[in-house]
Enzyme design. Structure first.
Site, PDB file in Angstrom:
ATOM      1  N   ILE A  53     -16.726  12.564 -38.718  1.00 17.87           N
ATOM      2  CA  ILE A  53     -18.104  13.022 -38.971  1.00 17.87           C
ATOM      3  C   ILE A  53     -18.084  14.499 -39.367  1.00 17.87           C
ATOM      4  O   ILE A  53     -18.772  14.928 -40.295  1.00 17.87           O
ATOM      5  CB  ILE A  53     -18.997  12.784 -37.734  1.00 17.87           C
ATOM      6  CG1 ILE A  53     -19.004  11.298 -37.373  1.00 17.87           C
ATOM      7  CG2 ILE A  53     -20.418  13.284 -37.982  1.00 17.87           C
ATOM      8  CD1 ILE A  53     -19.623  10.969 -36.019  1.00 17.87           C
TER       9      ILE A  53
ATOM     10  N   ASP B 126     -10.588  23.125 -34.845  1.00 15.75           N
ATOM     11  CA  ASP B 126     -10.120  21.762 -34.539  1.00 15.75           C
ATOM     12  C   ASP B 126      -8.684  21.861 -34.046  1.00 15.75           C
ATOM     13  O   ASP B 126      -7.902  22.654 -34.560  1.00 15.75           O
ATOM     14  CB  ASP B 126     -10.200  20.887 -35.816  1.00 15.75           C
ATOM     15  CG  ASP B 126     -10.275  19.407 -35.495  1.00 15.75           C
ATOM     16  OD1 ASP B 126      -9.320  18.897 -34.858  1.00 15.75           O
ATOM     17  OD2 ASP B 126     -11.268  18.752 -35.866  1.00 15.75           O
TER      18      ASP B 126
ATOM     19  N   GLY C  43     -14.459  16.379 -29.597  1.00 18.38           N
ATOM     20  CA  GLY C  43     -14.523  15.597 -28.365  1.00 18.38           C
ATOM     21  C   GLY C  43     -13.747  14.311 -28.508  1.00 18.38           C
ATOM     22  O   GLY C  43     -13.265  13.972 -29.594  1.00 18.38           O
ATOM     23  N   LEU C  44     -13.638  13.612 -27.391  1.00 16.94           N
ATOM     24  CA  LEU C  44     -12.952  12.311 -27.377  1.00 16.94           C
ATOM     25  C   LEU C  44     -14.036  11.239 -27.323  1.00 16.94           C
ATOM     26  O   LEU C  44     -15.068  11.433 -26.672  1.00 16.94           O
ATOM     27  CB  LEU C  44     -12.045  12.223 -26.153  1.00 16.94           C
ATOM     28  CG  LEU C  44     -10.989  13.331 -26.060  1.00 16.94           C
ATOM     29  CD1 LEU C  44     -10.284  13.284 -24.704  1.00 16.94           C
ATOM     30  CD2 LEU C  44      -9.966  13.210 -27.196  1.00 16.94           C
TER      31      LEU C  44
ATOM     32  N   TYR D 186     -17.261   7.597 -21.117  1.00 20.76           N
ATOM     33  CA  TYR D 186     -17.549   8.371 -22.330  1.00 20.76           C
ATOM     34  C   TYR D 186     -19.036   8.761 -22.392  1.00 20.76           C
ATOM     35  O   TYR D 186     -19.384   9.930 -22.575  1.00 20.76           O
ATOM     36  CB  TYR D 186     -17.154   7.544 -23.559  1.00 20.76           C
ATOM     37  CG  TYR D 186     -17.710   8.074 -24.857  1.00 20.76           C
ATOM     38  CD1 TYR D 186     -17.316   9.307 -25.358  1.00 20.76           C
ATOM     39  CD2 TYR D 186     -18.647   7.338 -25.592  1.00 20.76           C
ATOM     40  CE1 TYR D 186     -17.836   9.788 -26.554  1.00 20.76           C
ATOM     41  CE2 TYR D 186     -19.168   7.810 -26.785  1.00 20.76           C
ATOM     42  CZ  TYR D 186     -18.763   9.039 -27.260  1.00 20.76           C
ATOM     43  OH  TYR D 186     -19.286   9.519 -28.434  1.00 20.76           O
TER      44      TYR D 186
ATOM     45  N   ASN E 194     -13.156   0.796 -33.487  1.00 21.63           N
ATOM     46  CA  ASN E 194     -14.471   0.441 -34.015  1.00 21.63           C
ATOM     47  C   ASN E 194     -14.386  -0.645 -35.084  1.00 21.63           C
ATOM     48  O   ASN E 194     -13.361  -0.819 -35.744  1.00 21.63           O
ATOM     49  CB  ASN E 194     -15.168   1.684 -34.585  1.00 21.63           C
ATOM     50  CG  ASN E 194     -15.461   2.702 -33.512  1.00 21.63           C
ATOM     51  OD1 ASN E 194     -14.914   3.792 -33.531  1.00 21.63           O
ATOM     52  ND2 ASN E 194     -16.285   2.342 -32.552  1.00 21.63           N
TER      53      ASN E 194
ATOM     54  N   ARG F 297     -15.898  -8.055 -25.149  1.00 23.93           N
ATOM     55  CA  ARG F 297     -15.211  -6.804 -24.800  1.00 23.93           C
ATOM     56  C   ARG F 297     -15.903  -6.221 -23.568  1.00 23.93           C
ATOM     57  O   ARG F 297     -17.136  -6.095 -23.568  1.00 23.93           O
ATOM     58  CB  ARG F 297     -15.309  -5.847 -25.995  1.00 23.93           C
ATOM     59  CG  ARG F 297     -14.489  -4.597 -25.885  1.00 23.93           C
ATOM     60  CD  ARG F 297     -14.451  -3.838 -27.212  1.00 23.93           C
ATOM     61  NE  ARG F 297     -15.768  -3.385 -27.669  1.00 23.93           N
ATOM     62  CZ  ARG F 297     -15.968  -2.627 -28.739  1.00 23.93           C
ATOM     63  NH1 ARG F 297     -14.933  -2.225 -29.478  1.00 23.93           N
ATOM     64  NH2 ARG F 297     -17.169  -2.249 -29.092  1.00 23.93           N
TER      65      ARG F 297
HETATM   66  P1  NAD Z   1     -13.151  12.304 -34.608  1.00 27.33           P
HETATM   67  O1  NAD Z   1     -12.146  12.016 -33.539  1.00 27.33           O
HETATM   68  O2  NAD Z   1     -12.845  11.863 -35.984  1.00 27.33           O
HETATM   69  O3  NAD Z   1     -13.482  13.870 -34.643  1.00 27.33           O
HETATM   70  C1  NAD Z   1     -13.410  14.692 -33.515  1.00 27.33           C
HETATM   71  C2  NAD Z   1     -12.579  15.914 -33.903  1.00 27.33           C
HETATM   72  O4  NAD Z   1     -12.502  16.791 -32.775  1.00 27.33           O
HETATM   73  C3  NAD Z   1     -11.142  15.547 -34.289  1.00 27.33           C
HETATM   74  O5  NAD Z   1     -10.817  16.184 -35.496  1.00 27.33           O
HETATM   75  C4  NAD Z   1     -10.312  16.090 -33.139  1.00 27.33           C
HETATM   76  O6  NAD Z   1      -9.038  16.521 -33.569  1.00 27.33           O
HETATM   77  C5  NAD Z   1     -11.174  17.249 -32.638  1.00 27.33           C
HETATM   78  N1  NAD Z   1     -10.995  17.586 -31.229  1.00 27.33           N
HETATM   79  C6  NAD Z   1     -10.993  16.736 -30.165  1.00 27.33           C
HETATM   80  N2  NAD Z   1     -10.847  17.425 -29.019  1.00 27.33           N
HETATM   81  C7  NAD Z   1     -10.764  18.738 -29.362  1.00 27.33           C
HETATM   82  C8  NAD Z   1     -10.627  19.941 -28.618  1.00 27.33           C
HETATM   83  N3  NAD Z   1     -10.515  19.929 -27.283  1.00 27.33           N
HETATM   84  N4  NAD Z   1     -10.581  21.115 -29.286  1.00 27.33           N
HETATM   85  C9  NAD Z   1     -10.678  21.145 -30.636  1.00 27.33           C
HETATM   86  N5  NAD Z   1     -10.811  20.041 -31.385  1.00 27.33           N
HETATM   87  C10 NAD Z   1     -10.864  18.844 -30.755  1.00 27.33           C
HETATM   88  O7  NAD Z   1     -14.534  11.688 -34.109  1.00 27.33           O
HETATM   89  P2  NAD Z   1     -15.907  11.548 -34.878  1.00 27.33           P
HETATM   90  O8  NAD Z   1     -16.191  10.102 -35.047  1.00 27.33           O
HETATM   91  O9  NAD Z   1     -15.942  12.436 -36.043  1.00 27.33           O
HETATM   92  O10 NAD Z   1     -16.905  12.064 -33.745  1.00 27.33           O
HETATM   93  C11 NAD Z   1     -17.364  13.402 -33.705  1.00 27.33           C
HETATM   94  C12 NAD Z   1     -18.297  13.560 -32.520  1.00 27.33           C
HETATM   95  O11 NAD Z   1     -19.376  12.648 -32.645  1.00 27.33           O
HETATM   96  C13 NAD Z   1     -17.636  13.266 -31.162  1.00 27.33           C
HETATM   97  O12 NAD Z   1     -18.080  14.229 -30.245  1.00 27.33           O
HETATM   98  C14 NAD Z   1     -18.143  11.891 -30.824  1.00 27.33           C
HETATM   99  O13 NAD Z   1     -18.247  11.711 -29.421  1.00 27.33           O
HETATM  100  C15 NAD Z   1     -19.529  11.902 -31.453  1.00 27.33           C
HETATM  101  N6  NAD Z   1     -19.974  10.535 -31.783  1.00 27.33           N
HETATM  102  C16 NAD Z   1     -19.192   9.738 -32.568  1.00 27.33           C
HETATM  103  C17 NAD Z   1     -19.590   8.426 -32.843  1.00 27.33           C
HETATM  104  C18 NAD Z   1     -18.737   7.495 -33.670  1.00 27.33           C
HETATM  105  O14 NAD Z   1     -18.888   6.275 -33.548  1.00 27.33           O
HETATM  106  N7  NAD Z   1     -17.854   8.001 -34.540  1.00 27.33           N
HETATM  107  C19 NAD Z   1     -20.798   7.952 -32.313  1.00 27.33           C
HETATM  108  C20 NAD Z   1     -21.587   8.801 -31.525  1.00 27.33           C
HETATM  109  C21 NAD Z   1     -21.152  10.099 -31.273  1.00 27.33           C
HETATM  110  N1  UDP Z   2     -16.385  -5.515 -32.574  1.00 33.18           N
HETATM  111  C1  UDP Z   2     -15.658  -6.669 -32.760  1.00 33.18           C
HETATM  112  N2  UDP Z   2     -14.323  -6.555 -33.011  1.00 33.18           N
HETATM  113  C2  UDP Z   2     -13.670  -5.352 -33.095  1.00 33.18           C
HETATM  114  C3  UDP Z   2     -14.437  -4.174 -32.900  1.00 33.18           C
HETATM  115  C4  UDP Z   2     -15.795  -4.289 -32.631  1.00 33.18           C
HETATM  116  O1  UDP Z   2     -16.199  -7.766 -32.689  1.00 33.18           O
HETATM  117  O2  UDP Z   2     -12.458  -5.327 -33.307  1.00 33.18           O
HETATM  118  C5  UDP Z   2     -17.841  -5.613 -32.312  1.00 33.18           C
HETATM  119  C6  UDP Z   2     -18.264  -5.032 -30.967  1.00 33.18           C
HETATM  120  O3  UDP Z   2     -18.135  -6.007 -29.953  1.00 33.18           O
HETATM  121  C7  UDP Z   2     -19.709  -4.619 -31.255  1.00 33.18           C
HETATM  122  C8  UDP Z   2     -19.687  -4.232 -32.748  1.00 33.18           C
HETATM  123  O4  UDP Z   2     -18.521  -4.856 -33.286  1.00 33.18           O
HETATM  124  O5  UDP Z   2     -20.573  -5.727 -31.114  1.00 33.18           O
HETATM  125  C9  UDP Z   2     -19.575  -2.729 -32.959  1.00 33.18           C
HETATM  126  O6  UDP Z   2     -18.471  -2.242 -32.221  1.00 33.18           O
HETATM  127  P1  UDP Z   2     -17.987  -0.721 -32.353  1.00 33.18           P
HETATM  128  O7  UDP Z   2     -16.836  -0.540 -31.413  1.00 33.18           O
HETATM  129  O8  UDP Z   2     -17.762  -0.393 -33.779  1.00 33.18           O
HETATM  130  O9  UDP Z   2     -19.253   0.115 -31.885  1.00 33.18           O
HETATM  131  P2  UDP Z   2     -19.890   0.281 -30.393  1.00 33.18           P
HETATM  132  O10 UDP Z   2     -19.711  -0.998 -29.676  1.00 33.18           O
HETATM  133  O11 UDP Z   2     -19.136   1.407 -29.780  1.00 33.18           O
HETATM  134  O12 UDP Z   2     -21.314   0.580 -30.658  1.00 33.18           O
END
Ligand code: NAD
Ligand code: UDP
Length: 339
Positions: A12, A31, A82-83, A148, A198, A290
């Site tokens: 993102i 990062d 973040g993780l 999380y 995902n 899951r």
């Molecule tokens: P991502 O893992 O691709 O990006 C996170 C980045 O943060 C990575 O580049 C990683 O190297 C860096 N990072 C992690 N820990 C660090 C630390 N301690 N110091 C410096 N850098 C660090 O994940 P993303 O999907 O881009 O998500 C970004 C943010 O959005 C996260 O906080 C995540 O929780 C939040 N978010 C993501 C999703 C999703 O489904 N992708 C959904 C909701 C919220």
């Molecule tokens: N899902 C699935 N198989 C996979 C990964 C995800 O069927 O290998 C399903 C999961 O059960 C959910 C939807 O796809 O219903 C989205 O999952 P994802 O992990 O992408 O997002 P989150 O559940 O964290 O919103």
């Protein structure tokens, strides 16, 4: 204006940096590349014709963060580092509390000492937990179902407490739904390290032949076709939401917005759309549910529309097309360009 973007090399974050650079902001990326690749920085430069400043460092390095904020005259922080893996968070809770909660605490301490008091935070729909009603709105009760989600909720509360103590702070908390898709150039997209958790990155890798099949986690939910339903939002729409949110920086407070597209799609809907766009089969088997999964959730993004003038514009077809374009151009993700 110079904006510090933590996690700016991530999935993102890289799209947020592109939107910021295109909108004329200067960008400083912090990062530690725990889940990303330095190659992404060249890609951002290729797309925008501008170079973000790269500061490889951990958000828990307070001295370094203070130095970066000061030396680059940062006015605001967009905090994405973040993780984010739900299953991993259950197995390694301390790792998650340390990176997400302690990391944010240290970042806020650094910001406070340099008097940078504007922050946009990446939160998640996971803070809501089991839906009491749908669509979720920002007032829905907050009872996260997993570690999380709890780390994100603790951070949100920490921000609210800080604002109460010091009303100069401006926090904009964005609760993302399911970010998917890729930049239309095919230069940046999602390339998680290890096996993706995902749905969308797995579908994309199965369609390309990089993985043999997908397991659908349960087809006996009380949904239209028995599979899980989510609100998938194109990552470029999500990134643009951050530009809209920068507007709120003028107002101190704790501003909360759900960012999603407001529609739910099932796992089978997504597989069908991806097969259609890629013209490739996506073989799957049905597995057990899951643990911790919620049958269905989606949002109401009315608040973001009213207050930020933002709404998601790209549909599921566009999401799949952009994701497939990234997959075809980068069959092994960013690694092929490394070293
Ligand atoms: P991502 O893992 O691709 O990006 C996170 C980045 O943060 C990575 O580049 C990683 O190297 C860096 N990072 C992690 N820990 C660090 C630390 N301690 N110091 C410096 N850098 C660090 O994940 P993303 O999907 O881009 O998500 C970004 C943010 O959005 C996260 O906080 C995540 O929780 C939040 N978010 C993501 C999703 C999703 O489904 N992708 C959904 C909701 C919220
Ligand atoms: N899902 C699935 N198989 C996979 C990964 C995800 O069927 O290998 C399903 C999961 O059960 C959910 C939807 O796809 O219903 C989205 O999952 P994802 O992990 O992408 O997002 P989150 O559940 O964290 O919103």
């Amino acid at each position: 204006m110079a904006i510090l973007v933590t996690g700016g090399a991530g999935y993102i974050g890289s799209h947020v940096c592109v939107s910021l650079l295109n909108a004329g902001f200067d960008v400083i990326i912090v990062d530690n590349f725990n889940n990303s690749y330095p190659e992404v920085l060249h890609r951002i430069e290729n797309i925008t014709g501008r170079t973000p400043i790269n500061m490889p460092c951990d958000i828990r390095d307070r001295m370094m963060i203070e130095k970066i904020l000061k030396n680059h005259g940062c006015t605001s922080v967009i905090h994405l580092a973040g993780l984010k893996a739900v299953a991993e968070s259950a197995g390694c809770p301390l790792f998650y509390y340390d990176c997400n909660v302690v990391g944010t605490l240290i970042l806020l301490q650094a910001m406070q000492s340099i008097r940078v008091k504007n922050l946009i935070f990446s939160s998640t729909a996971m803070v809501y937990g089991l839906p009491e009603y749908l669509p979720y709105d920002e007032k829905h009760p907050l009872v996260p179902e997993n570690v999380y989600g709890r780390t994100k909720l603790i951070i949100e509360k920490m921000m609210a407490d800080l604002y109460t103590a010091d009303p100069e702070w401006s926090f904009t908390i964005l609760r993302y739904f399911n970010p998917v898709g890729a930049h239309e150039s095919g230069l940046i997209g999602e390339d998680p390290k290890g096996i993706p958790n995902n749905l969308m990155p797995i579908i994309s890798q199965v369609a390309s032949g990089r993985r043999k099949k997908l397991t659908i986690w349960g087809d006996n939910y009380k949904t239209k076709d028995g599979t899980g339903i989510r609100d998938y939002i194109h990552v470029v729409d999500l990134a643009n939401g951050h530009i809209a949110a920068l507007k709120m920086m003028e107002k101190p407070g704790v501003h909360l917005f759900n960012l999603g597209c407001g529609k739910g799609f099932s796992v089978l809907d997504v597989i069908g759309a991806f097969e259609h766009v890629s013209n490739r089969p996506v073989p799957y088997i049905i597995g057990p549910r899951r643990p911790g999964d919620i049958a269905e959730f989606f949002t109401n993004s009315e608040m973001a529309r009213k207050e930020l003038g933002w709404e998601a514009k790209r549909d599921l077809h566009q999401i799949c097309a952009d994701m497939w374009n990234f997959q075809v151009k980068n069959p092994q993700g960013y690694r092929q360009k490394e070293s």
